[in-house]
Design a protein around this motif. Structure first.
Motif: not given
Length: 442
Positions: A407-419
């Motif tokens: 569920t905690t992820q780093i998005g494909k577009f770098v900035f669209n991540h869980s944090y």
């Protein structure tokens, strides 16, 4: 007006910072050294003064924290955190970040929090709480604890830089500690129901079906700690109280009369003396083994951070001091009328440097030079925690790995991540609350 030479020299500063940021850690200091050499030897700038007082405070704090680690005190604190978390599994979204904030606030280093992240992940999984919720806020909570901790390098830098403006440590603590704590709680409330429940999450369902995810039995074995570890924590706590007390009542500090002039022990020097004394007392009272005095992760990470502060702050001080009259005339009124712009600058630079201490030493002197009121600089202090924007920090990557549910992820577009969202909500809340509190403190 800004001529071509200015833009060339500014480009040198920016490129040097980005070179250092690529390597991170000590690389920041080395990158700053490249830029400094170019400014001095190629462009003929007079080098600014290195931040000696800040570096000495950081050295003293690192020494004290590393000797506490050698005594077993940090591991003792981590064991307390684990017990608290396992007793409240359903409230892990609040308890996890709160524990990380408080322990970092006490120790001045996120090291203790890193040891707790795997426990938070497993407790959340066991309670079937979406791990993304407590994990993201725990990382942000730990970093928020640094901004205001009497033992952190960033707060030490703030104390040293603002002491000349008559700002006491108590004023900094009175604004930053409650502002950051309330901001973390607001962030937790924001994350409390964010995303699908764990049982309904598609990625978690896929991992269960494929056999990639399997429940683990959480160990509840309690570790025993020697009295030396507990003594070390007590001495460390007394050291913190001493810093707060003498910083709050500077008139109680020793004074001397020389040639008819009375001088008093400065607050930065007081912090250095107290911390070194505290380190020595822990060493003796807790009977720390000689090989453990500087052999832990706290000493290594602290030394790396000090090198980063050294290079970056010397580079920016050299550039700003050279162009200070121009900056004041061009931007002074604009910054004074809208201080929030300076908070934005702090946030952006911290996201590049991945160091709150380096950000403070690089930009706060510039803010002082531009005439920003000390009260404004204090409430803007939490803005130096923009490290989460670029998901490259060890804690950020580590917690993605600790979350076995995905569920905690780093998005494909770098900035669209869980944090990203919890970090922005927390930081904005801290700034707003800090602004309000500062009105009563100053």
């Amino acid at each position: 007006m800004m001529d071509m030479m200015f833009w060339m020299e500014l480009a040198v500063v920016i490129i040097a910072i980005f070179i250092g940021a690529k390597w991170g850690g000590a690389g920041l200091g080395a990158g700053g050294g490249i830029g400094l050499a170019v400014l001095v030897f190629v462009f003929g700038m007079k080098p600014g003064a290195p931040p000696v007082s800040v570096l000495l405070i950081i050295t003293a704090v690192i020494t004290c924290a590393s000797i506490l680690q050698g005594s077993g005190g940090l591991d003792f604190l981590v064991s307390i955190a684990e017990k608290l978390l396992r007793r409240n599994p359903k409230n892990i979204t609040f308890m996890g970040p709160l524990v990380c904030y408080l322990f970092t606030l006490f120790c001045g280093t996120a090291y203790v929090a890193f040891s707790v992240y795997p426990v938070i992940a497993e407790v959340a999984i066991g309670a079937r709480v979406r791990p993304e919720r407590p994990l993201t806020m725990s990382v942000i909570g730990a970093q928020s604890g640094i901004t205001g901790s009497p033992m952190s390098a960033a707060t030490g830098a703030m104390i040293a830089l603002l002491a000349v403006k008559g700002v006491t440590p108590l004023q900094i603590f009175a604004v930053s500690i409650p502002a950051c704590l309330i901001g973390v709680l607001i962030g937790c409330a924001f994350m409390f129901k964010k995303g699908k429940e764990l049982a309904d999450d598609p990625e978690f369902q896929r991992r269960v079906m494929s056999g990639e995810f399997q429940d683990k039995e959480i160990s509840t074995d309690s570790k025993s700690f020697s009295p030396n570890a507990k003594r070390g924590v007590v001495v460390f706590a007394l050291g913190i109280l001493a810093v707060v007390f003498f910083g709050s009542f500077p008139n109680l500090l020793p004074s001397w009369e020389t040639a008819g002039k009375v001088s008093r022990l400065s607050i930065p020097n007081m912090v250095q003396i107290v911390m070194l004394c505290c380190a020595g007392l822990i060493m003796v009272i807790a009977n720390v083994e000689p090989k453990k005095l500087a052999d832990g992760s706290v000493f290594r990470s602290g030394l790396i951070g000090m090198v980063a502060v050294y290079g970056v702050s010397w580079l920016t001080a050299t550039f700003f001091n050279f162009y200070k009259p121009m900056f004041v005339s061009e931007f002074g009124n604009m910054i004074a009328s809208a201080p929030i712009l300076f908070a934005v600058a702090l946030f952006i630079l911290s996201g590049v440097l991945f160091s709150q201490g380096a950000t403070v030493t690089a930009l706060v002197p510039m803010g002082i030079g531009l005439g920003i009121a000390p009260a404004d600089l204090v409430w803007m202090f939490p803005a130096v925690s923009g490290y989460f924007v670029i998901p490259a920090g060890g804690a950020i990557i580590g917690c993605v790995a600790f979350d076995r549910t995905g569920t905690t992820q780093i998005g494909k577009f770098v900035f669209n991540h869980s944090y990203m969202l919890p970090g922005i909500v927390t930081t904005l809340s801290q700034l707003v609350i800090g602004y309000v509190i500062a009105k009563f403190v100053f």
